[in-house]
Design a protein around this motif. Structure first.
Motif, PDB file in Angstrom:
ATOM      1  N   THR A 153       0.814  -1.220   0.000  1.00 30.25           N
ATOM      2  CA  THR A 153       0.000   0.000   0.000  1.00 30.25           C
ATOM      3  C   THR A 153       0.847   1.269   0.000  1.00 30.25           C
ATOM      4  OG1 THR A 153      -0.137  -0.085   2.425  1.00 30.25           O
ATOM      5  CG2 THR A 153      -1.907  -1.145   1.177  1.00 30.25           C
ATOM      6  N   GLU A 154       2.159   1.140   0.181  1.00 26.65           N
ATOM      7  CA  GLU A 154       3.035   2.312   0.168  1.00 26.65           C
ATOM      8  C   GLU A 154       3.420   2.626  -1.281  1.00 26.65           C
ATOM      9  OE1 GLU A 154       3.744   4.240   2.528  1.00 26.65           O
ATOM     10  OE2 GLU A 154       3.194   3.140   4.330  1.00 26.65           O
ATOM     11  N   GLY A 155       2.630   3.451  -1.924  1.00 26.98           N
ATOM     12  CA  GLY A 155       2.849   3.758  -3.335  1.00 26.98           C
ATOM     13  C   GLY A 155       4.189   4.406  -3.603  1.00 26.98           C
ATOM     14  N   PHE A 156       4.663   5.222  -2.664  1.00 27.29           N
ATOM     15  CA  PHE A 156       5.942   5.898  -2.869  1.00 27.29           C
ATOM     16  C   PHE A 156       7.084   4.890  -2.966  1.00 27.29           C
ATOM     17  CE2 PHE A 156       9.824   7.616  -0.872  1.00 27.29           C
ATOM     18  CZ  PHE A 156      10.137   8.592  -1.801  1.00 27.29           C
ATOM     19  N   PHE A 157       7.092   3.908  -2.084  1.00 30.53           N
ATOM     20  CA  PHE A 157       8.154   2.893  -2.111  1.00 30.53           C
ATOM     21  C   PHE A 157       8.055   2.022  -3.361  1.00 30.53           C
ATOM     22  CE2 PHE A 157       8.154   3.173   2.756  1.00 30.53           C
ATOM     23  CZ  PHE A 157       9.147   4.141   2.729  1.00 30.53           C
ATOM     24  N   CYS A 158       6.839   1.703  -3.761  1.00 29.27           N
ATOM     25  CA  CYS A 158       6.652   0.913  -4.985  1.00 29.27           C
ATOM     26  C   CYS A 158       7.201   1.671  -6.196  1.00 29.27           C
ATOM     27  CB  CYS A 158       5.175   0.594  -5.185  1.00 29.27           C
ATOM     28  SG  CYS A 158       4.461  -0.506  -3.941  1.00 29.27           S
ATOM     29  N   TYR A 159       6.854   2.942  -6.287  1.00 28.47           N
ATOM     30  CA  TYR A 159       7.331   3.762  -7.406  1.00 28.47           C
ATOM     31  C   TYR A 159       8.859   3.889  -7.369  1.00 28.47           C
ATOM     32  CZ  TYR A 159       8.149   7.877 -10.292  1.00 28.47           C
ATOM     33  OH  TYR A 159       8.628   8.751 -11.243  1.00 28.47           O
ATOM     34  N   MET A 160       9.417   4.034  -6.174  1.00 27.70           N
ATOM     35  CA  MET A 160      10.864   4.169  -6.049  1.00 27.70           C
ATOM     36  C   MET A 160      11.563   2.894  -6.515  1.00 27.70           C
ATOM     37  SD  MET A 160      13.057   5.250  -2.673  1.00 27.70           S
ATOM     38  CE  MET A 160      12.789   3.677  -1.865  1.00 27.70           C
ATOM     39  N   MET A 161      11.028   1.732  -6.152  1.00 24.77           N
ATOM     40  CA  MET A 161      11.622   0.473  -6.588  1.00 24.77           C
ATOM     41  C   MET A 161      11.478   0.286  -8.091  1.00 24.77           C
ATOM     42  SD  MET A 161      12.901  -0.796  -3.836  1.00 24.77           S
ATOM     43  CE  MET A 161      13.372  -2.407  -4.450  1.00 24.77           C
ATOM     44  N   VAL A 162      10.352   0.736  -8.644  1.00 22.77           N
ATOM     45  CA  VAL A 162      10.159   0.656 -10.098  1.00 22.77           C
ATOM     46  C   VAL A 162      11.229   1.468 -10.812  1.00 22.77           C
ATOM     47  CG1 VAL A 162       8.651   1.319 -12.003  1.00 22.77           C
ATOM     48  CG2 VAL A 162       7.684   0.200 -10.007  1.00 22.77           C
ATOM     49  N   GLN A 163      11.419   2.692 -10.375  1.00 26.33           N
ATOM     50  CA  GLN A 163      12.400   3.565 -11.019  1.00 26.33           C
ATOM     51  C   GLN A 163      13.816   3.014 -10.895  1.00 26.33           C
ATOM     52  OE1 GLN A 163      10.182   5.150 -12.888  1.00 26.33           O
ATOM     53  NE2 GLN A 163      11.478   6.965 -12.734  1.00 26.33           N
ATOM     54  N   PHE A 164      14.130   2.446  -9.761  1.00 29.84           N
ATOM     55  CA  PHE A 164      15.474   1.898  -9.562  1.00 29.84           C
ATOM     56  C   PHE A 164      15.697   0.662 -10.438  1.00 29.84           C
ATOM     57  CE2 PHE A 164      18.955  -0.294  -7.566  1.00 29.84           C
ATOM     58  CZ  PHE A 164      19.765   0.719  -7.089  1.00 29.84           C
ATOM     59  N   MET A 165      14.710  -0.229 -10.483  1.00 31.09           N
ATOM     60  CA  MET A 165      14.863  -1.468 -11.254  1.00 31.09           C
ATOM     61  C   MET A 165      14.862  -1.216 -12.750  1.00 31.09           C
ATOM     62  SD  MET A 165      12.572  -4.167  -9.048  1.00 31.09           S
ATOM     63  CE  MET A 165      12.997  -4.578  -7.366  1.00 31.09           C
ATOM     64  N   ARG A 166      14.216  -0.155 -13.191  1.00 31.14           N
ATOM     65  CA  ARG A 166      14.240   0.175 -14.608  1.00 31.14           C
ATOM     66  C   ARG A 166      15.635   0.558 -15.075  1.00 31.14           C
ATOM     67  NH1 ARG A 166       8.700   3.827 -15.339  1.00 31.14           N
ATOM     68  NH2 ARG A 166       7.252   2.061 -15.603  1.00 31.14           N
ATOM     69  N   GLY A 167      16.461   1.000 -14.159  1.00 32.51           N
ATOM     70  CA  GLY A 167      17.820   1.376 -14.510  1.00 32.51           C
ATOM     71  C   GLY A 167      18.780   0.205 -14.583  1.00 32.51           C
ATOM     72  N   ILE A 168      18.343  -0.983 -14.196  1.00 34.53           N
ATOM     73  CA  ILE A 168      19.195  -2.174 -14.282  1.00 34.53           C
ATOM     74  C   ILE A 168      19.125  -2.731 -15.702  1.00 34.53           C
ATOM     75  CG2 ILE A 168      19.570  -4.503 -13.392  1.00 34.53           C
ATOM     76  CD1 ILE A 168      18.296  -3.612 -10.777  1.00 34.53           C
ATOM     77  N   PRO A 169      20.247  -2.970 -16.333  1.00 32.33           N
ATOM     78  CA  PRO A 169      20.231  -3.476 -17.728  1.00 32.33           C
ATOM     79  C   PRO A 169      19.421  -4.756 -17.877  1.00 32.33           C
ATOM     80  CG  PRO A 169      22.453  -2.841 -17.071  1.00 32.33           C
ATOM     81  CD  PRO A 169      21.616  -2.780 -15.822  1.00 32.33           C
ATOM     82  N   ARG A 170      18.601  -4.808 -18.909  1.00 27.12           N
ATOM     83  CA  ARG A 170      17.780  -5.998 -19.154  1.00 27.12           C
ATOM     84  C   ARG A 170      18.607  -7.174 -19.677  1.00 27.12           C
ATOM     85  NH1 ARG A 170      12.393  -5.872 -18.981  1.00 27.12           N
ATOM     86  NH2 ARG A 170      11.372  -3.863 -18.582  1.00 27.12           N
ATOM     87  N   ASP A 171      19.828  -6.903 -20.088  1.00 29.08           N
ATOM     88  CA  ASP A 171      20.695  -7.997 -20.527  1.00 29.08           C
ATOM     89  C   ASP A 171      20.920  -9.000 -19.403  1.00 29.08           C
ATOM     90  OD1 ASP A 171      20.867  -6.704 -22.915  1.00 29.08           O
ATOM     91  OD2 ASP A 171      22.839  -5.796 -22.528  1.00 29.08           O
ATOM     92  N   LEU A 172      20.862  -8.527 -18.178  1.00 28.44           N
ATOM     93  CA  LEU A 172      21.038  -9.425 -17.040  1.00 28.44           C
ATOM     94  C   LEU A 172      19.888 -10.412 -16.937  1.00 28.44           C
ATOM     95  CD1 LEU A 172      22.303  -6.866 -14.358  1.00 28.44           C
ATOM     96  CD2 LEU A 172      23.660  -8.464 -15.705  1.00 28.44           C
ATOM     97  N   ASP A 173      18.684  -9.960 -17.258  1.00 30.86           N
ATOM     98  CA  ASP A 173      17.528 -10.865 -17.248  1.00 30.86           C
ATOM     99  C   ASP A 173      17.684 -11.959 -18.317  1.00 30.86           C
ATOM    100  OD1 ASP A 173      16.900  -8.379 -15.988  1.00 30.86           O
ATOM    101  OD2 ASP A 173      14.800  -8.947 -15.992  1.00 30.86           O
ATOM    102  N   GLU A 174      18.121 -11.533 -19.497  1.00 28.23           N
ATOM    103  CA  GLU A 174      18.296 -12.503 -20.585  1.00 28.23           C
ATOM    104  C   GLU A 174      19.404 -13.496 -20.251  1.00 28.23           C
ATOM    105  OE1 GLU A 174      19.028 -10.229 -24.063  1.00 28.23           O
ATOM    106  OE2 GLU A 174      17.072  -9.185 -24.023  1.00 28.23           O
ATOM    107  N   ILE A 191      18.137  -9.344  -9.458  1.00 23.30           N
ATOM    108  CA  ILE A 191      17.629  -7.987  -9.261  1.00 23.30           C
ATOM    109  C   ILE A 191      17.849  -7.485  -7.839  1.00 23.30           C
ATOM    110  CG2 ILE A 191      15.620  -6.489  -9.409  1.00 23.30           C
ATOM    111  CD1 ILE A 191      16.681  -7.504 -12.098  1.00 23.30           C
ATOM    112  N   MET A 192      17.412  -8.254  -6.849  1.00 20.50           N
ATOM    113  CA  MET A 192      17.486  -7.780  -5.466  1.00 20.50           C
ATOM    114  C   MET A 192      18.915  -7.511  -4.988  1.00 20.50           C
ATOM    115  SD  MET A 192      14.563  -7.078  -4.490  1.00 20.50           S
ATOM    116  CE  MET A 192      14.998  -6.693  -2.800  1.00 20.50           C
ATOM    117  N   PRO A 193      19.909  -8.356  -5.331  1.00 21.68           N
ATOM    118  CA  PRO A 193      21.279  -8.017  -4.905  1.00 21.68           C
ATOM    119  C   PRO A 193      21.798  -6.702  -5.480  1.00 21.68           C
ATOM    120  CG  PRO A 193      21.138 -10.342  -5.496  1.00 21.68           C
ATOM    121  CD  PRO A 193      19.838  -9.712  -5.911  1.00 21.68           C
ATOM    122  N   LEU A 194      21.213  -6.257  -6.607  1.00 22.32           N
ATOM    123  CA  LEU A 194      21.628  -4.996  -7.214  1.00 22.32           C
ATOM    124  C   LEU A 194      20.847  -3.797  -6.672  1.00 22.32           C
ATOM    125  CD1 LEU A 194      21.978  -6.164 -10.930  1.00 22.32           C
ATOM    126  CD2 LEU A 194      23.812  -5.798  -9.266  1.00 22.32           C
TER     127      LEU A 194
END
Length: 281
Positions: A153-174, A191-194
């Protein structure tokens, strides 16, 4: 000549910084000074250096009122804070991961709803939440304060995690998929260790907000045995009788120590988290 001017400007800046720091710290210094004064001279002496020093306020304040030791309030607060931190870290990071790295039906709509929920004032949902929790029989317990944290329910924290994870290269997922990692394994192992900086920031902000929260706890908690520090400090103020300001000031100082200690220990991670959020935002 230039060096002298630079030294003069440097000295002026230093003096202004010290003066500004003193002005900002003055209320805290006055609080500390007043906590060491006898009750009868707290408001008679305006200086920071007390003419009489006593620890009586700390001793009586820790013993508490109504037979409840102030240590009980500390235990209750730590218990509540830990639950809120765990809830926010688990659900907000999962929500952020879903919006930042996964594709699913209604993703954009749900993210828009998340953003809109951040704009709603707390007082708008206060009454409906109280009615709902009262119907569930959760009032006078920690459930109304803890359960929402496990529902993202903490929208601010959810948005903050979204913005941070978007900056992680998607090549790592592949690369993780090539190595046989599924969605859950990628979340935990890649993702979480980064996201250590973001996790630290969520932890610190949750700690501070929950530790200092008075309004929500006042609404849902009525049993003195469940009081937190914020509610415990309120017991020293009596609107119809004599208030124990000396004990209130002393316990206020004691309640600040864990926050200050935690900030000093995690200062580097906090600054990194704030800096990274500014860059990625």
């Amino acid at each position: 000549m230039m060096k002298r001017r630079e030294q003069m400007y440097g000295t002026i800046k230093l003096v202004l910084l010290i003066l500004g720091a003193f002005i900002m710290l003055y209320p805290l210094l006055w609080l500390l000074s007043s906590s060491l004064k006898p009750e009868k001279i707290i408001f008679k002496e305006v200086g920071l250096i007390p003419s009489q020093i006593t620890l009586e306020n700390y001793i009586k304040g820790w013993n508490g009122l109504s037979g409840i030791n102030f240590g009980v309030y500390f235990k209750n607060t730590i218990f509540l804070v830990l639950l809120c931190i765990v809830g926010n870290l688990i659900t907000c990071s999962m929500t952020g991961y879903a919006f930042a790295r996964l594709n699913f039906l209604g993703k954009n709509l749900l993210f828009s709803v998340l953003m809109v929920s951040m704009m709603l004032p707390f007082h708008v949902v206060l009454l409906p939440r109280f009615v709902m929790f009262n119907a569930l029989g959760w009032n006078d317990s920690y459930l109304p304060l803890v359960v929402p944290k496990f529902l993202a329910t903490e929208g601010f924290f959810c948005y903050m995690m979204v913005q941070f994870m978007r900056g992680i290269p998607r090549d790592l997922d592949e690369a993780a998929r090539v190595d046989g990692c599924g969605t859950v394994q990628t979340y935990f192992r890649i993702i979480m260790p980064l996201c250590k900086s973001a996790v630290t920031l969520v932890t610190v902000l949750t700690l501070i907000w929950t530790w200092n929260d008075f309004f929500s706890q006042l609404i849902y908690i009525g049993n003195p045995d469940l009081f937190t520090i914020a509610l415990g400090l309120r017991t020293f103020i009596d609107a119809t009788g004599v208030s124990n300001y000396g004990q209130l000031f002393a316990m206020s100082i004691v309640s600040l120590l864990p926050i200050v200690f935690f900030f000093v220990i995690a200062q580097k991670q906090i600054m990194e988290g704030v800096a990274m959020q500014g860059i990625k935002g």
